[in-house]
Design a protein around this motif. Structure first.
Motif, short mmCIF file in Angstrom:
data_model
loop_
_atom_site.label_atom_id
_atom_site.label_comp_id
_atom_site.label_asym_id
_atom_site.label_seq_id
_atom_site.Cartn_x
_atom_site.Cartn_y
_atom_site.Cartn_z
N GLY A 1 0.83 -1.19 0.00
CA GLY A 1 0.00 0.00 0.00
C GLY A 1 0.86 1.24 0.00
N PHE A 2 0.39 2.30 0.65
CA PHE A 2 1.12 3.55 0.71
C PHE A 2 1.97 3.61 1.98
CE2 PHE A 2 -2.45 4.62 -2.06
CZ PHE A 2 -1.75 5.16 -3.13
N VAL A 3 3.11 4.30 1.88
CA VAL A 3 4.02 4.45 3.01
C VAL A 3 4.30 5.93 3.21
CG1 VAL A 3 6.34 3.97 3.88
CG2 VAL A 3 5.13 2.23 2.58
N VAL A 4 4.23 6.37 4.47
CA VAL A 4 4.61 7.72 4.85
C VAL A 4 5.66 7.59 5.94
CG1 VAL A 4 3.84 9.85 5.97
CG2 VAL A 4 2.37 8.74 4.29
N GLU A 5 6.76 8.33 5.79
CA GLU A 5 7.82 8.35 6.80
C GLU A 5 7.87 9.73 7.43
OE1 GLU A 5 11.50 7.04 5.15
OE2 GLU A 5 10.71 5.07 4.62
N LEU A 6 7.83 9.77 8.76
CA LEU A 6 7.89 11.03 9.50
C LEU A 6 9.15 11.06 10.35
CD1 LEU A 6 4.19 11.09 10.76
CD2 LEU A 6 5.12 12.21 8.74
N ARG A 7 9.90 12.13 10.28
CA ARG A 7 11.09 12.28 11.11
C ARG A 7 10.72 12.98 12.40
NH1 ARG A 7 14.97 10.37 8.34
NH2 ARG A 7 15.19 10.62 6.10
N ALA A 8 11.35 12.54 13.49
CA ALA A 8 11.10 13.15 14.80
C ALA A 8 11.65 14.57 14.81
CB ALA A 8 11.75 12.33 15.90
N GLY A 9 10.93 15.45 15.49
CA GLY A 9 11.39 16.83 15.67
C GLY A 9 12.42 16.89 16.78
N ASP A 10 12.77 18.11 17.15
CA ASP A 10 13.82 18.33 18.16
C ASP A 10 13.53 17.66 19.49
OD1 ASP A 10 15.24 19.84 16.35
OD2 ASP A 10 14.34 21.73 17.00
N HIS A 11 12.28 17.55 19.88
CA HIS A 11 11.92 16.97 21.17
C HIS A 11 11.48 15.52 21.04
CE1 HIS A 11 12.41 20.84 23.05
NE2 HIS A 11 11.65 21.38 22.10
N GLY A 12 11.70 14.91 19.87
CA GLY A 12 11.36 13.51 19.68
C GLY A 12 9.91 13.27 19.28
N HIS A 13 9.15 14.35 19.05
CA HIS A 13 7.75 14.20 18.67
C HIS A 13 7.61 14.12 17.16
CE1 HIS A 13 6.97 16.39 22.65
NE2 HIS A 13 6.79 15.10 22.83
N PHE A 14 6.58 13.42 16.72
CA PHE A 14 6.30 13.27 15.29
C PHE A 14 5.14 14.19 14.93
CE2 PHE A 14 8.34 9.37 16.62
CZ PHE A 14 9.35 9.27 15.69
N ASN A 15 5.47 15.41 14.54
CA ASN A 15 4.47 16.41 14.17
C ASN A 15 4.37 16.48 12.66
OD1 ASN A 15 3.93 17.41 16.87
ND2 ASN A 15 6.00 18.19 16.79
N THR A 16 3.15 16.61 12.16
CA THR A 16 2.94 16.72 10.72
C THR A 16 1.59 17.37 10.47
OG1 THR A 16 3.06 15.48 8.63
CG2 THR A 16 1.88 14.41 10.46
N SER A 17 1.22 17.44 9.23
CA SER A 17 -0.09 17.96 8.86
C SER A 17 -0.94 16.79 8.40
CB SER A 17 0.07 18.97 7.72
OG SER A 17 -1.19 19.44 7.32
N ALA A 18 -2.20 16.80 8.77
CA ALA A 18 -3.13 15.76 8.36
C ALA A 18 -4.40 16.43 7.86
CB ALA A 18 -3.46 14.82 9.52
#
Length: 192
Positions: free
Chosen positions: A70-87
């Protein structure tokens, strides 16, 4: 002690098979890493989500890629280790934190309104514990939640009362519906 030529040959073959078995076991154990490494070298690996200066992965700059499953999305952790993105929540762009420790998708009151969900005071029928204490929540069902090309429909969620939550948490009522959620070396991999 001296070994006959046949015994030396047998030891050589056994040693070779032990080495081959060890390499095979290591390859199976680290299959995903090897696949990624080989794919990167051949230009076949899907691009990872770009990281903005504020540490927010933006899947709009690196859309989900198609894999065999299927589809794959990879998110990199920010400075504080959180995975922030837009949905996209019900078609509205919402900043989210992907949180594997959250049991539900939880929206702040303000994000819910942006997504076309309007809550009345009587809709708050539940309570949750937050970092800021106990908060009232209203259970809702989201028509759709999308990150990149990954879309999950009819997602159970809650909406917090105004001021109780700062960011939408994309928890397990979304994540558990995906085929794979995996975290490696500061990268969260979502596959559907």
């Amino acid at each position: 002690m001296s070994f006959s030529p046949g015994t030396r040959s047998l030891f050589g073959e056994v040693t070779t098979w032990i080495i081959v078995a060890g390499i095979g076991a290591a390859a199976l154990t680290h299959y995903s890493e090897l696949k990624s490494l080989i794919g990167d070298g051949l230009g076949l690996a899907p691009p990872a989500a770009e990281q903005q200066a504020d540490g927010v992965a933006n899947v709009n700059e690196a859309p989900a890629t198609k894999s065999q499953g299927g589809f794959v999305v990879e998110l990199r952790a920010g400075d504080h280790g959180h995975f922030n993105t837009s949905a996209e929540v019900n078609g509205a762009d919402i900043d989210v934190m992907v949180d594997t420790g959250a049991s539900m998708v939880a929206l702040p009151y303000e994000d819910a309104e942006r997504a076309g969900i309007y809550i009345r005071d009587g809709d708050y029928t539940g309570y949750v514990s937050t970092a800021n204490g106990r908060a009232r929540v209203a259970p809702v069902t989201l028509g759709s939640v999308s990150i990149g090309n990954i879309t999950v429909r009819n997602v159970e969620a809650v909406v917090s009362e105004p001021g109780a939550l700062q960011v939408t948490l994309l928890g397990m009522t979304f994540l558990s519906r995906l085929d794979r959620v995996d975290m490696r070396s500061g990268v969260l991999i979502l596959e559907d």
